[in-house]
Design an enzyme around this catalytic site. Structure first.
Site, PDB file in Angstrom:
ATOM      1  N   ASP A 163      53.139 -56.971  29.445  1.00  0.00           N
ATOM      2  CA  ASP A 163      52.820 -57.507  30.770  1.00  0.00           C
ATOM      3  C   ASP A 163      52.735 -59.023  30.802  1.00  0.00           C
ATOM      4  OD1 ASP A 163      50.459 -57.522  29.304  1.00  0.00           O
ATOM      5  OD2 ASP A 163      49.325 -56.296  30.715  1.00  0.00           O
ATOM      6  N   ASP A 210      40.462 -60.000  25.818  1.00  0.00           N
ATOM      7  CA  ASP A 210      40.499 -58.536  25.708  1.00  0.00           C
ATOM      8  C   ASP A 210      40.009 -57.960  24.390  1.00  0.00           C
ATOM      9  OD1 ASP A 210      41.414 -58.196  28.305  1.00  0.00           O
ATOM     10  OD2 ASP A 210      43.492 -58.319  27.704  1.00  0.00           O
TER      11      ASP A 210
END
Length: 889
Positions: free
Chosen positions: A71, A481
């Site tokens: 992404d 993350d």
């Protein structure tokens, strides 16, 4: 991947935007400066994965040819010989940083050398550029680009649906692209060179995740999400007649054309109330399989169904593996075994707890089995074993209670593909890695198939901060993350991310310069402390105590001796403490949200910056005083560092194109700053080991110098600069952090927004070459005293890629060079980078470009190219620099 990736703020952070959106490029305004070039070798500090893999694409006509899209981290090609992935989009530059987001990939089954990528990261204002379609005739080794009149969203909601980009399997000059944001369906009839909207396509989509989101992120229309051809309705050279298109519209999700796109109709009798995430066709049996979810994904989804459409009769059959009432997830990952088309698999992509689920049918969806099931709740029986020894951090250091297990089988499992040539090989993407198996058919025989990470080479972390201490760990990283890692060996995956506590995102870290065993990090966490300390160089951690009001990590600084800390967290003002943060006191004289750093010599001196003002504390952070220095950037897109070993020596980089922008230096603790002439823009600054004979540490920056955007090095305090990356190695946005290595001359660590931690090593390992060499313009044209290394780095049917390294083995610096050779087998260059070239028949001449004209004695320069071949691809055996022959290594 942890759920923080779903939040708009965290997504912005993962894109490197909270610290300041990558600014638009300014017009050249600086005076000409001499910029030399050095030859660097670039690699990743291995983490292996670390982000969402929403798409895996196998070529349908050539075995072992596969691609993966991420992404925010670009596209990759599978290398079967090494079982690794090769990055394909590292050439994306600073101005087009959004093109590191890949919303779709398509591999041409007619000509497997051709591959296409639809790129763009955000459809809202976060991404300043429109999307584009990249096309390659050499499997992604090089690209040509067509800009689109709309944006694409590789990191937008719905990015796991697809594929939006598809090549006609019968006439490969025809491609379709489904667009978001109400932009409709687009078609190219010239192999992706030009595109036009299919104006008669009846539905642009209407589904948005959250219509109340004023940022435009969750409120964007997810649009047209997949295109599938029925290859049985065409013949070679003629456009396929039947094309299916998936639309983000719960009542009108699937459309079909039976006349090669001339007209389109909604498929009659189709299910409603759901979004069709995937549409996969089994042309042999005449079935279109559709995976439905009530949400767009990749993390949301509470209900789902699976349907089969008989293309000949128009019959719809609900083949859901479980009853809709029993789903708490949507279906998305969907694949057919091309060797045995009755075998179908799908995923419960949004099942976070206790795990994702994978379903398999060998009778076209008549009956199903599960990858795991309950024996007696909460106990599970798994059809698989999972081995994460190559990426041990995938356990996340967890010790869950049944039915949850660690490592998880996955989450956000929107990509799932069985190798079309090998029924035993399957790959699927998760929010954190790419898993695979090579003994899948054990599922059917009652055995256990083995799941392992198949992700080496695919690096997809967003980097917020970097530190290379003078002793102990080679590198400490702060990542989005997955928190961050302590690397003691850059070539090996660390055993675990930072834990105790485990931040979802680490925003800043620091070590005590004269006591590197003391390390501090701050970050984001749904609940729990936002600061952690280590007294063993980051090997083990313990949590500190938050002051009242803290909502996020912010920035943190450790005193030079580790005796105290200054913290500027989100949610409250700047704080200071002695010891390890058991209690905090508010700093005075400095505004909330300031960036903080420490002096690397004086343990009581700390610095801050906010909105154009520089602040100094000489009492350990208790009080700050605003400096009278003026002319600094007015915004907060700034990073600054204090030089180790010298009190009060501060370098500041940052700014924006509509104001002050560049690199500043202070030698009096920020009382005054001098802007470096010739540095038009700079966004990071870091220090590394001094060059041989140099009295000052080496500087590194991500900057624009001499009209060129790149990664630069200076060994003479910024008087001259060497560009150390090249056009093939740009990695999009590199503005978050940079640092040299204090122990290895020339080694630099570069942050990326989705390609992980990049590190480079110089070919001039002694540092004796210096920077900015040449410059006098009186040296003669190079003659002889040269060495050439010619290496074929990749080869396929009809094409190849090669790297050439030209070394100056003489005693005089070159101020320009021209290298000639001839191909023995008639090879033709199709694209060449880092040099200008001409070819006449078999004879090739490669000449320097502006930024790599100067090659110091003992240094070298490299360029690469792709070419075509037929019959044989013999390497050239002789090279000439001007009229003199070079030694061939």
């Amino acid at each position: 991947m942890r759920r923080t990736r779903i939040l708009t703020a965290v997504l912005a952070l993962a894109a490197g935007l909270l610290a300041g959106t990558p600014p638009a490029l300014a017009a050249d305004s600086a005076a000409e400066v001499t910029v030399a070039a050095d030859t660097y070798t670039w690699k990743n500090a291995r983490i292996d994965g670390g982000g969402f893999v929403p798409g895996i694409v196998f070529n349908r006509s050539e075995k072992n040819l596969a691609y993966a899209r991420t992404d925010i981290g670009g596209a990759y090609r599978w290398q079967e010989s090494t079982k690794t992935w090769t990055p394909l989009t590292d050439s994306v530059g600073w101005a087009d940083w959004g093109h590191t987001g890949v919303v779709s990939l398509a591999s041409d089954s007619v000509d497997p050398n051709k591959v296409y990528a639809a790129v763009g990261t955000y459809t809202n204002s976060w991404d300043p550029t429109n999307g584009a379609v990249l096309r390659s005739a050499d499997r992604g080794a090089s690209w040509q680009k067509t800009d689109l009149p709309f944006k694409l969203g590789g990191n937008m909601p719905g990015r796991g649906m697809g594929e939006r980009l598809a090549v006609d399997p019968n006439k490969d000059s025809v491609l379709y692209l489904g667009a978001p944001s109400g932009k409709g369906l687009w078609r190219s009839t010239d192999s992706g060179v030009t595109w036009s909207q299919v104006t008669n396509f009846p539905n642009v989509g209407d589904y948005v995740q959250d219509s109340t989101d004023t940022s435009g992120y969750a409120s964007d229309n997810q649009g047209i999400v997949w295109v599938t051809f029925d290859e049985s309705t065409g013949t070679s050279g003629s456009a396929t007649k039947t094309v299916y298109v998936g639309v983000a519209d719960k009542d009108n999700a699937v459309y079909r054309s039976t006349d090669a796109g001339a007209t389109w109709t909604r498929l009659a009798g189709q299910p409603t109330g759901y979004l069709a995430h995937k549409g996969v066709l089994d042309a042999r049996n005449g079935y279109l399989y559709l995976a439905y979810s009530d949400k767009g994904g990749p993390y949301d989804g509470g209900k789902g169904q699976l349907w089969r459409y008989a293309t000949a009769t128009g019959t719809w059959t609900n083949i859901s593996p479980v009853a809709e009432a029993d789903t708490y997830y949507g279906f998305s990952g969907l694949t057919v075994d091309r060797q045995h088309p009755g075998t179908v698999m799908t995923t419960a992509y949004s099942s976070w707890w206790p795990d994702t689920q994978i379903f398999r049918s060998t009778d076209s969806g008549g009956t199903w089995t599960k990858a795991w099931d309950y024996t007696s709740y909460p106990n599970r029986s798994n059809r698989y074993t999972i081995d994460v020894s190559s990426s041990p951090w995938l356990t996340f250091g967890a010790n869950p209670s049944p039915p949850e297990q660690t490592p998880k089988l996955g989450w956000m499992t929107e990509s799932l593909e069985i190798d079309p040539f090998d029924s035993d090989r399957m790959m699927y993407g998760t929010g954190a890695t790419l898993y695979g198996t090579e003994d899948l058919t054990k599922w059917d025989s009652g055995g256990q198939f083995t799941v392992k990470p198949m992700v080496q080479g695919l690096e997809e972390t967003a980097v917020n901060d970097l530190a290379s201490p003078p002793s102990g760990a080679t590198l400490l990283s702060a990542l989005g993350d997955i928190g961050g890692f302590r690397h003691t060996d850059l070539t090996k995956v660390p055993s675990m991310m930072f834990t105790s506590p485990t931040f979802t995102t680490t925003t800043s870290l620091d070590f005590a310069e004269t006591n590197p065993n003391t390390v501090v990090r701050v970050g984001n966490l749904d609940s729990g402390p936002h600061i952690a300390f280590s007294t063993d160089n980051g090997a083990n951690w313990f949590a500190g105590t938050d002051p009242s009001g803290v909502s996020g990590g912010g920035t943190v600084a450790a005193a030079a001796d580790g005796s105290r800390f200054v913290w500027s967290p989100a949610g409250t003002g700047v704080q200071y403490t002695t010891g390890f943060g058991s209690s905090w006191s508010a700093s005075s004289g400095i505004p909330s949200g300031a960036i903080v750093e420490s002096d690397r010599v004086d343990p009581k001196t700390f610095y801050g910056f906010k909105s154009g003002k520089f602040y100094v504390s000489s009492d350990g952070g208790a009080t700050f005083t605003a400096s009278s220095a003026s002319g600094l950037p007015s915004g907060d897109s700034v990073r600054f560092k204090s030089l180790p070993g010298t009190k009060g020596d501060v370098w500041l980089a940052g700014g924006a194109s509509d104001g002050a922008y560049g690199l500043w230096h202070s030698t009096d603790s920020g009382a005054t700053f001098t802007k470096l002439a010739g540095v038009e823009q700079a966004d990071t600054i870091g220090f590394g080991k001094a060059a041989t004979g140099a009295s000052y540490q080496t500087l590194y920056t991500s900057a624009k110098i001499g009209g060129i955007r790149g990664i630069f090095r200076s060994t003479d305090k910024g008087a001259t600069w060497t560009r150390i990356n090249d056009d093939a190695h740009q990695w999009g946005w590199t503005g978050a952090a940079i640092t040299g290595d204090p122990r290895v001359y020339g080694r630099v660590y570069v942050s990326t927004n989705g390609r992980g931690v990049i590190y480079g090593d110089t070919s001039d390992s002694s540092g004796g070459g210096g920077d900015g060499g040449g410059g006098g313009g009186t040296d003669p044209t190079p003659t002889g005293a040269c060495t050439v290394t010619y290496k074929i780095t990749n080869q396929w049917t009809g094409g190849f890629q090669a790297d050439v390294q030209l070394g100056n083995t003489g005693s005089t610096a070159w101020t320009g060079w021209s290298l000639g050779w001839s191909f023995a087998d008639g090879q033709q260059i199709t694209q060449l980078w880092n040099a200008d070239y001409s070819q006449s028949g078999t004879a090739v001449t490669a000449k320097n470009v502006t930024w790599n004209a100067n090659v110091a004695a003992g240094s070298s320069v490299s360029f690469g190219f792709t070419g075509s071949w037929s019959g044989s691809n013999t390497k050239p055996t002789s090279f000439k620099l001007g009229d003199q022959s070079c030694t061939v290594a």
